[in-house]
Design a protein around this motif. Structure first.
Motif, mmCIF file in Angstrom:
data_model
loop_
_atom_site.group_PDB
_atom_site.id
_atom_site.type_symbol
_atom_site.label_atom_id
_atom_site.label_comp_id
_atom_site.label_asym_id
_atom_site.label_seq_id
_atom_site.Cartn_x
_atom_site.Cartn_y
_atom_site.Cartn_z
ATOM 1 N N THR A 60 0.906 -0.901 -0.391
ATOM 2 C CA THR A 60 0.017 -0.290 0.494
ATOM 3 C C THR A 60 0.986 0.839 0.182
ATOM 4 N N VAL A 61 2.126 1.008 0.826
ATOM 5 C CA VAL A 61 2.624 2.378 0.808
ATOM 6 C C VAL A 61 3.297 2.338 -0.288
ATOM 7 N N VAL A 62 3.854 1.414 -0.685
ATOM 8 C CA VAL A 62 4.889 1.736 -2.340
ATOM 9 C C VAL A 62 3.434 2.333 -2.807
ATOM 10 N N LEU A 63 2.572 2.180 -3.510
ATOM 11 C CA LEU A 63 2.310 2.129 -4.292
ATOM 12 C C LEU A 63 0.860 3.922 -4.112
ATOM 13 N N VAL A 64 1.059 4.263 -3.151
ATOM 14 C CA VAL A 64 0.503 5.596 -3.017
ATOM 15 C C VAL A 64 1.608 6.342 -2.936
ATOM 16 N N VAL A 65 2.845 6.388 -2.340
ATOM 17 C CA VAL A 65 4.152 6.975 -3.131
ATOM 18 C C VAL A 65 3.961 7.332 -4.609
ATOM 19 N N PHE A 66 3.469 6.824 -5.480
ATOM 20 C CA PHE A 66 3.257 6.701 -7.040
ATOM 21 C C PHE A 66 2.309 8.218 -6.964
ATOM 22 N N PHE A 67 1.456 8.306 -5.842
ATOM 23 C CA PHE A 67 0.747 9.628 -6.350
ATOM 24 C C PHE A 67 1.344 10.631 -6.173
ATOM 25 N N GLY A 68 2.435 10.768 -5.809
ATOM 26 C CA GLY A 68 3.477 12.222 -5.471
ATOM 27 C C GLY A 68 3.032 12.810 -4.685
ATOM 28 N N SER A 69 1.909 12.236 -3.170
ATOM 29 C CA SER A 69 1.210 13.876 -2.656
ATOM 30 C C SER A 69 2.357 13.395 -0.852
ATOM 31 N N GLU A 70 2.700 13.736 -0.212
ATOM 32 C CA GLU A 70 3.209 14.030 0.719
ATOM 33 C C GLU A 70 2.363 13.373 2.122
ATOM 34 N N GLY A 71 1.077 14.778 1.970
ATOM 35 C CA GLY A 71 -0.036 14.340 3.029
ATOM 36 C C GLY A 71 -0.827 13.401 2.203
ATOM 37 N N LEU A 72 -1.014 12.628 0.889
ATOM 38 C CA LEU A 72 -2.082 11.471 1.512
ATOM 39 C C LEU A 72 -0.703 10.224 1.979
ATOM 40 N N LEU A 73 0.192 10.553 1.838
ATOM 41 C CA LEU A 73 1.484 8.893 2.664
ATOM 42 C C LEU A 73 1.148 9.481 3.594
ATOM 43 N N SER A 74 1.310 10.577 4.219
ATOM 44 C CA SER A 74 0.916 10.760 5.689
ATOM 45 C C SER A 74 -0.470 10.229 6.130
ATOM 46 N N TYR A 75 -1.308 10.463 5.303
ATOM 47 C CA TYR A 75 -2.573 9.824 5.550
ATOM 48 C C TYR A 75 -2.453 8.415 6.073
ATOM 49 N N ILE A 76 -2.617 7.571 4.401
ATOM 50 C CA ILE A 76 -2.069 6.431 4.731
ATOM 51 C C ILE A 76 -1.093 5.534 6.130
ATOM 52 N N ILE A 77 -0.005 6.699 6.112
ATOM 53 C CA ILE A 77 0.475 5.739 7.253
ATOM 54 C C ILE A 77 -0.207 5.855 8.378
ATOM 55 N N PHE A 78 -0.957 6.822 8.565
ATOM 56 C CA PHE A 78 -1.731 7.533 9.501
ATOM 57 C C PHE A 78 -2.880 5.893 10.237
#
Length: 303
Positions: A60-78
């Motif tokens: 999930t984290v690897v695929l979310v990285v491709f969205f290029g959004s630090e805010g989205l990545l932080s949200y998913i990690i949370f």
């Protein structure tokens, strides 16, 4: 090793989390609403297999990285970290209140740590910059109304303290987000045969008396912490958090009073709503909480 991995559950949970990430990326408001159920896939996966959870989280984290959004990545990690914490506490048969407190503590520490790191590396603006638009707008209104420089100084100090107290407000927001998340997700988890506790009624909630003594010490420190600095920042944030705790204890006293006096449930709810919504009443509710912790006010009400 592969026998410990539930491939079907891993695939479905990961797919669900990616859908949540995609919705959040394109519709942030919808993503915020999805947060209240977004932990369900991770909790289920943690109960099935920790290895499955690890693989699903990594993908999930690897695929979310491709969205290029630090805010989205932080949200998913949370979401993933909260799923892990709640899932483990459910395995340990912890009470719902304890899950709420522990999850809030861990997620607050992680969030504030990440917040500070992002500020250090200039990925997000500091708190002074965040409150600047509101401050400038208020100053423009002051200029139009003709307020004097003394009033401007008072407001300047108010904005400075608000910027200093931002971490405590973040913690309170996290508390409410996790509270709503638990209320919404636990009935869903029951459908997947995951044992979940229930919240005890508000009138039996009781914090430790030590918190009242700490609160008095913090209030005393605030009186002497007149100079801006680290010490002032710490005591101001502790004041906000402990005031919030006293407020919850005060609401518990109101609920207890309604229960003991056998008031209609509508009146009890009305009293708590008034305590929540009426600004002049907020300090009174907090004071009730302090008195209850110090002198066991509920015992006198019961008599």
């Amino acid at each position: 090793m592969f026998a410990k991995i539930d491939f079907k559950a891993t695939f479905l949970a990961t797919l669900t989390l990616i859908v949540v990430a995609a919705v959040t990326y394109f519709l942030p408001l919808a993503g915020l609403l999805l947060f209240f159920v977004a932990t369900v896939p991770g909790i289920i996966l943690w109960h099935k297999s920790r290895m499955s959870f690890g693989i699903g989280a990594l993908i999930t984290v690897v695929l979310v990285v491709f969205f290029g959004s630090e805010g989205l990545l932080s949200y998913i990690i949370f979401v993933l970290l909260l799923s892990l914490i709640v899932g483990q506490l459910l395995k340990e048969r912890t009470s719902k209140e304890r899950i709420l407190y522990i999850a809030t503590t861990y997620m607050s520490i992680l969030t504030l740590g990440a917040f500070m790191m992002l500020q250090v590396f200039k990925r997000i603006p500091n708190t002074q910059v965040l409150v600047k638009p509101s401050k400038e707008q208020l100053y423009d209104m002051m200029a139009m109304s003709g307020l004097d420089s003394a009033s401007r100084g008072v407001l300047e100090e108010g904005f400075r303290q608000m910027a200093v107290q931002l971490p405590s407000y973040i913690i309170i927001v996290i508390f409410f987000l996790i509270l709503i998340n638990l209320i919404v997700t636990f009935p869903i988890l029951c459908k997947f045969k995951i044992a979940t506790p229930v919240f005890r009624p508000l009138f039996v909630w009781q914090f430790n008396r030590v918190l009242a003594y700490i609160y008095f010490v913090v209030l005393l420190c605030v009186m002497f912490a007149s100079q801006p600095g680290t010490f002032q920042s710490i005591v101001l944030n502790m004041q906000v958090i402990l005031s919030f705790v006293m407020f919850i204890q005060g609401l518990s006293v109101i609920a207890f009073f309604a229960k003991v006096k056998r008031l209609p449930s509508g009146i009890g709810i009305l009293l708590m709503v008034l305590g929540l919504l009426l600004t002049p009443v907020l300090p009174v509710v907090g004071l009730l909480g302090v008195v209850d912790l110090c002198f066991n006010l509920k015992r006198f009400i019961k008599k």
